[in-house]
Design a protein around this motif. Structure first.
Motif, PDB file in Angstrom:
ATOM      1  N   VAL A   7       7.508   4.513   6.200  1.00 43.34           N
ATOM      2  CA  VAL A   7       6.184   4.034   6.601  1.00 43.34           C
ATOM      3  C   VAL A   7       5.406   5.225   7.139  1.00 43.34           C
ATOM      4  CG1 VAL A   7       4.873   2.484   8.088  1.00 43.34           C
ATOM      5  CG2 VAL A   7       7.076   1.749   7.156  1.00 43.34           C
ATOM      6  N   SER A   8       4.424   5.664   6.404  1.00 42.91           N
ATOM      7  CA  SER A   8       3.630   6.830   6.786  1.00 42.91           C
ATOM      8  C   SER A   8       2.454   6.941   5.822  1.00 42.91           C
ATOM      9  CB  SER A   8       4.471   8.113   6.729  1.00 42.91           C
ATOM     10  OG  SER A   8       4.890   8.355   5.394  1.00 42.91           O
ATOM     11  N   ARG A   9       1.521   7.791   6.175  1.00 41.00           N
ATOM     12  CA  ARG A   9       0.392   8.018   5.270  1.00 41.00           C
ATOM     13  C   ARG A   9       0.875   8.663   3.980  1.00 41.00           C
ATOM     14  NH1 ARG A   9      -5.270  10.353   7.401  1.00 41.00           N
ATOM     15  NH2 ARG A   9      -5.012   8.409   8.575  1.00 41.00           N
ATOM     16  N   GLU A  10       1.912   9.502   4.074  1.00 41.92           N
ATOM     17  CA  GLU A  10       2.447  10.118   2.862  1.00 41.92           C
ATOM     18  C   GLU A  10       2.938   9.063   1.877  1.00 41.92           C
ATOM     19  OE1 GLU A  10       3.024  11.058   5.986  1.00 41.92           O
ATOM     20  OE2 GLU A  10       3.917  13.059   6.111  1.00 41.92           O
ATOM     21  N   MET A  11       3.631   8.032   2.403  1.00 41.87           N
ATOM     22  CA  MET A  11       4.145   6.992   1.527  1.00 41.87           C
ATOM     23  C   MET A  11       3.006   6.186   0.909  1.00 41.87           C
ATOM     24  SD  MET A  11       6.509   5.457  -0.031  1.00 41.87           S
ATOM     25  CE  MET A  11       7.917   6.307   0.692  1.00 41.87           C
TER      26      MET A  11
END
Length: 726
Positions: A337-341
Motif C-alpha cells: 500500500v503506497s503511492r508507488e503501488m
C-alpha cells in the motif's frame, strides 16, 4: 534542375554521412557526424521552404501542388496544403524530427550524443521516403494543368491548419525517448537515461494529446455526425502511442524514486515509437482503406512502410532482448500500500488498454491472415475501455491520498472516506436526474472520486509551489473529461425532422422554421433556419453545398454553445420542391432546353457497340451558377431488345436519364428531374448535448498540466555546470 528534389537528395546523403560518422569511434568522427546532421536539417528546412514557395506561387508544374491546392483556395489553406498528401507529411515529419534532434544535440547530457545515431536512424528512412514519394515530382513539359485540384473540403478548416503539425510533432518527440533508451542499453546505463528522458516524454504526451484533441474538435465541428471520437483506426493510431507514452511517464517517475521498472521502461520507450511507425503503416499503406474514412489510399508505399516498421522493431526490440538479462533489478519491491503501488497499477491499466486497442486496430490484418475480411466495431472498444476508465478513475483518486513508501491501509481508507462520500452523493444526484446504465454510473462515480480527490490535491500542491500540484491538476483534467463524456452522452437527446419552407416545426423544446438557402461569405450555400427556444431566438446556418472535389454534397453543422451544453443542428438532405414530373425532352447535338431552374445542352453522343449497345449522352447542365457535364446512358440489349437507362447525378442530388434514342435523326430523349434546383425542404437532425463543454475543459486542464510538467522536467534535466566531469 528541380531544387526540391536536389534538397531531398542532400538531406538523405547528409543523413547517411552522419550515420557513418557516428559509427566510427573518435571525437573527430563525432564532430563530423554532428556537422552532417545539421546539414541534413538545413536541407530539409530548405526543401520545406521551397514547397511552401511553389504552393504560394501556384506552380502547377509540380504534381503535388496541382493535387492539393488551387487558385481559388484561401491563402491559409494553401499554406496547409503542405501536409495535404503523403509526400508533404513525410517531409514535415522528417523536418520536425531533425529539429528535435538539433535540440538533443545541444544538450549537455552524457547520453545525448550516444542517442543521436538512433534518432538519426528513422530520420534517414524518412529522408528516403521524401525521395521516393516526395512532393517534388513534376509533370511532363506541356502537361501541367492551368489550375489545381484543390484541397479536400473536409480539410479546409482552421483546425486542419494546425492539427497535423502538432500531431507529427508528437510523433517526432517519441523518437527521442526511443533513442535515449537505446543509448542507455548500449552503455548499460540503466538509470542515467531517466533524467534526460522525462522532459521529452512529457513533451511527447502534451503534443500528442493536443493533436488528438484538435482532431476531436475538428470531427465534432465539421463532419456533422454529432460526435468527437468514433474509434476509427486512424484515430486509434494516434491514441495507442500516447497510451504507451503515458505509461512510460509514470514508469520513469517510479524508476526515479525507487529504481523500479527498469526493464519495463526500456520496453515502453521502444514500444511507443514502434507504435508510431506501425500506426503510420496502417493508415498510409492503404491496408485500412476499406475500414477507415481517414485512411490514405494505396500509393505504392506499403512495402517501404513495412520496411520502416521492421527497422525500428529490429533495432529497438533486438537491442532490448540482448540486454534484458543484464538490466539490474530494483533493490526492494514496491510496498503493498503506497503511492508507488497505485502508480504501478495505473501503468498496468494503461498498458493493457494500449494492447487491446492495438489488437482492435489491427483486426483487419488479423482477419486477412485468417482468410477473412472484416474489422471490430465500436462496441469492442467500448467494452475494453469502460472497465479501464473505472479502474483509472479509482486509481487517480487514490494517488494524491496515498504516500510514498509504505502506508497503513487504514490510513488510506480514512483519507479516501470524504472524497468517496462526496462522489457517491454526486453520482446519486446524477442518477436521480435520469442517468441510467450500470457502466456509465460506475464510470461517473470513479471519475467523480478522481475529481474530488485531485481537486483537493491540486490546491494543496500549489500552496507549496506550482510544481507540486501539476500531477493532481492533470488527473483532475482527465476526471473532468470522463465526467463530460458520461454526462453529455447519457443526457444527450436527438431527433430528426423535415423542415418545409415557412412551416414551423417543434422538436426537443425548440421551434424551427426553414427560411431557404443563402450563399455564405465563403461562397458555400447555407441553410437559414430560424430557431426559438430556451436560449432565445437566433438564426442557425448549417452548410449544405455541392463540392466539385468530392463530386457530392458536403455538409457542416451549426453549433450554438452555452454553459449548459450545445445546440447541434446537422443538415441531412436538401429535398427538391414537390412538382409534377417533366415530360421527356428530345434534343439533337448542339440543341438546348431550359426548365426546372436548369439549362441542358447536348454536347455529343458516344455509341458503344457490343452485345449490349450503349449510347452515352454528354450533357452540359447549368444550374445554381454551376456548370456540370453529365454522362447519362441508354443501354439496349440487341438480343432481347430490352432498354435500360443509366442515369447520372446532378449537383443537387437529382438524376438525369436518357430514356429513348432515334438513330435516324441522331436525337435522344432526356428525362430531367422534377426539380433540378430549389429547396422544397430540409431534413435535419437536432441534438442537445448538455455539459459537453466539460470534455473540452478537461482536455485543456490535462494539456496545461502536461505543458507545465514539460517545463519543469526540462529545468530539472539540465545538469549543473561541470557536473559531467564530476
Amino acid at each position: 534542375m528541380n531544387p526540391g528534389q536536389v534538397l531531398c537528395w542532400l538531406a538523405f546523403l547528409a543523413g547517411l554521412a552522419a550515420a557513418a560518422g557516428w559509427l566510427v569511434p573518435g571525437r573527430g568522427a563525432a564532430r563530423f557526424a554532428a556537422v552532417a546532421f545539421r546539414a541534413q536539417w538545413l536541407a530539409l528546412a530548405g526543401a520545406a521552404a521551397f514547397l511552401w514557395l511553389v504552393l504560394a506561387r501556384h506552380d502547377f508544374h509540380y504534381v503535388y501542388v496541382a493535387s492539393y491546392s488551387s487558385r481559388a483556395m484561401p491563402a491559409h489553406f494553401v499554406f496547409a496544403a503542405f501536409w495535404g498528401g503523403q509526400g508533404g507529411t513525410f517531409l514535415l515529419w522528417a523536418l520536425l524530427t531533425a529539429t528535435l534532434g538539433l535540440v538533443l544535440l545541444r544538450q549537455r547530457q552524457p547520453l545525448a550524443a550516444a542517442a543521436m545515431p538512433f534518432l538519426n536512424l528513422p530520420l534517414v528512412i524518412l529522408g528516403l521516403a521524401c525521395l521516393l514519394r516526395g512532393p517534388f515530382t513534376t509533370f511532363a513539359p506541356g502537361a501541367a494543368p492551368a489550375d489545381g485540384h484543390g484541397l479536400n473540403p473536409l480539410l479546409q478548416d482552421f483546425w486542419m491548419t494546425i492539427h497535423p503539425p502538432v500531431l507529427f510533432l508528437g510523433y517526432a518527440a517519441l523518437a527521442v525517448p526511443f533513442a535515449l533508451a537505446l543509448a542507455a542499453m548500449v552503455r548499460r546505463d540503466w538509470d542515467g537515461w531517466v533524467r534526460p528522458a522525462l522532459p521529452w516524454v512529457a513533451f511527447g504526451a502534451v503534443t500528442l494529446a493536443a493533436g488528438i484533441v484538435m482532431g476531436a474538435v475538428w470531427s465534432y465541428a465539421v463532419l456533422g455526425w454529432g460526435g468527437y471520437w468514433g474509434w476509427d483506426p486512424v484515430e486509434n493510431g494516434s491514441l495507442v502511442p500516447w497510451l504507451a507514452n503515458a505509461a512510460l511517464l509514470h514508469g520513469l517517475l517510479l524508476q526515479r524514486v525507487g529504481g523500479h521498472l527498469r526493464r519495463t521502461n526500456l520496453a515502453l520507450a521502444v514500444t511507443g515509437y514502434v507504435l508510431v511507425v506501425y500506426a503510420s503503416f496502417l493508415t498510409r499503406s492503404g491496408v485500412l482503406a476499406d475500414f477507415s474514412v481517414h485512411s490514405f489510399a494505396d500509393e505504392g508505399l506499403s512495402g517501404f512502410l513495412l520496411f520502416f516498421v521492421a527497422v525500428v522493431v529490429l533495432a529497438g526490440y533486438g537491442l532490448l532482448l540482448s540486454r534484458l538479462r543484464a538490466v539490474a533489478a530494483a533493490a526492494e519491491r514496491t510496498a503493498d500500500v503506497s503511492r508507488e503501488m497505485v502508480m504501478l497499477l495505473g501503468l498496468l491499466v494503461l498498458v493493457v488498454l494500449c494492447i487491446l486497442v492495438t489488437v482492435g486496430m489491427s483486426s483487419p490484418l488479423i482477419q486477412r491472415a485468417l482468410g477473412r475480411t472484416g474489422s471490430v466495431h465500436a462496441g469492442y472498444y467500448n467494452a475494453v475501455s469502460e472497465p479501464a476508465a473505472i479502474l483509472l478513475g479509482l486509481l487517480m483518486g487514490l494517488a494524491p491520498l496515498s504516500r510514498w513508501g509504505r502506508q497503513a491501509p487504514l490510513d488510506l481508507l480514512r483519507a479516501a472516506a470524504a472524497p468517496l462520500a462526496l462522489s457517491a452523493a454526486l453520482t446519486a444526484a446524477v442518477v436521480a436526474a435520469g442517468m441510467r446504465g450500470a457502466m456509465p454510473v460506475a464510470i461517473l462515480f470513479a471519475a467523480a472520486f478522481a475529481l474530488t480527490a485531485n481537486a483537493a490535491g491540486t490546491v494543496r500542491g500549489f500552496r507549496s509551489g506550482w510544481r507540486y500540484g501539476l500531477a493532481a491538476l492533470g488527473h483532475a483534467g482527465v476526471a473532468v473529461l470522463l465526467v463530460g463524456v458520461v454526462v453529455s452522452s447519457g443526457f444527450s437527446r436527438s431527433a430528426g425532422v423535415v423542415l418545409r419552407p415557412g412551416e414551423e416545426r417543434e422538436m426537443l423544446g425548440y421551434r424551427l422554421v426553414f427560411e431557404g438557402m443563402r450563399p455564405g461569405p465563403d461562397g458555400r450555400d447555407r441553410a437559414r433556419v430560424g430557431v426559438t427556444g430556451p436560449g432565445g431566438a437566433f438564426i442557425a446556418t448549417p452548410s449544405l453545398y455541392w463540392s466539385e472535389y468530392m463530386r457530392g454534397t458536403m455538409k457542416a453543422p451549426h453549433i450554438r454553445r452555452s454553459l449548459t451544453g450545445d445546440f447541434y443542428l446537422a443538415p441531412i438532405e436538401l429535398l427538391p420542391s414537390e412538382a409534377s414530373p417533366q415530360e421527356p425532352v428530345w434534343l439533337a447535338v448542339g440543341e438546348s432546353w431550359q426548365g426546372g431552374g436548369a439549362r441542358y445542352r447536348l454536347l455529343g453522343l458516344e455509341p458503344e457497340a457490343g452485345e449490349v449497345m450503349r449510347i452515352v449522352a454528354r450533357v452540359e447542365v447549368e444550374a445554381g451558377g454551376r456548370n456540370e457535364v453529365l454522362r447519362p446512358a441508354l443501354e439496349i440489349d440487341l438480343g432481347s431488345r430490352e432498354r435500360r437507362s443509366v442515369p447520372d447525378c446532378l449537383p443537387d442530388g437529382g438524376e438525369l436519364s436518357v430514356v429513348a434514342a432515334d438513330p435516324m435523326t441522331g436525337r435522344v430523349a432526356l428525362q430531367p428531374p422534377a426539380a433540378a434546383t430549389g429547396a422544397g425542404g430540409l431534413a435535419v437532425e437536432l441534438s442537445l448535448k448538455p455539459f459537453i463543454g466539460l470534455v473540452w475543459l478537461g482536455a485543456v486542464l490535462m494539456l496545461v498540466s502536461l505543458l507545465l510538467a514539460t517545463v519543469r522536467r526540462a529545468g530539472e534535466s539540465v545538469p549543473e555546470r561541470g557536473s559531467e566531469k564530476r
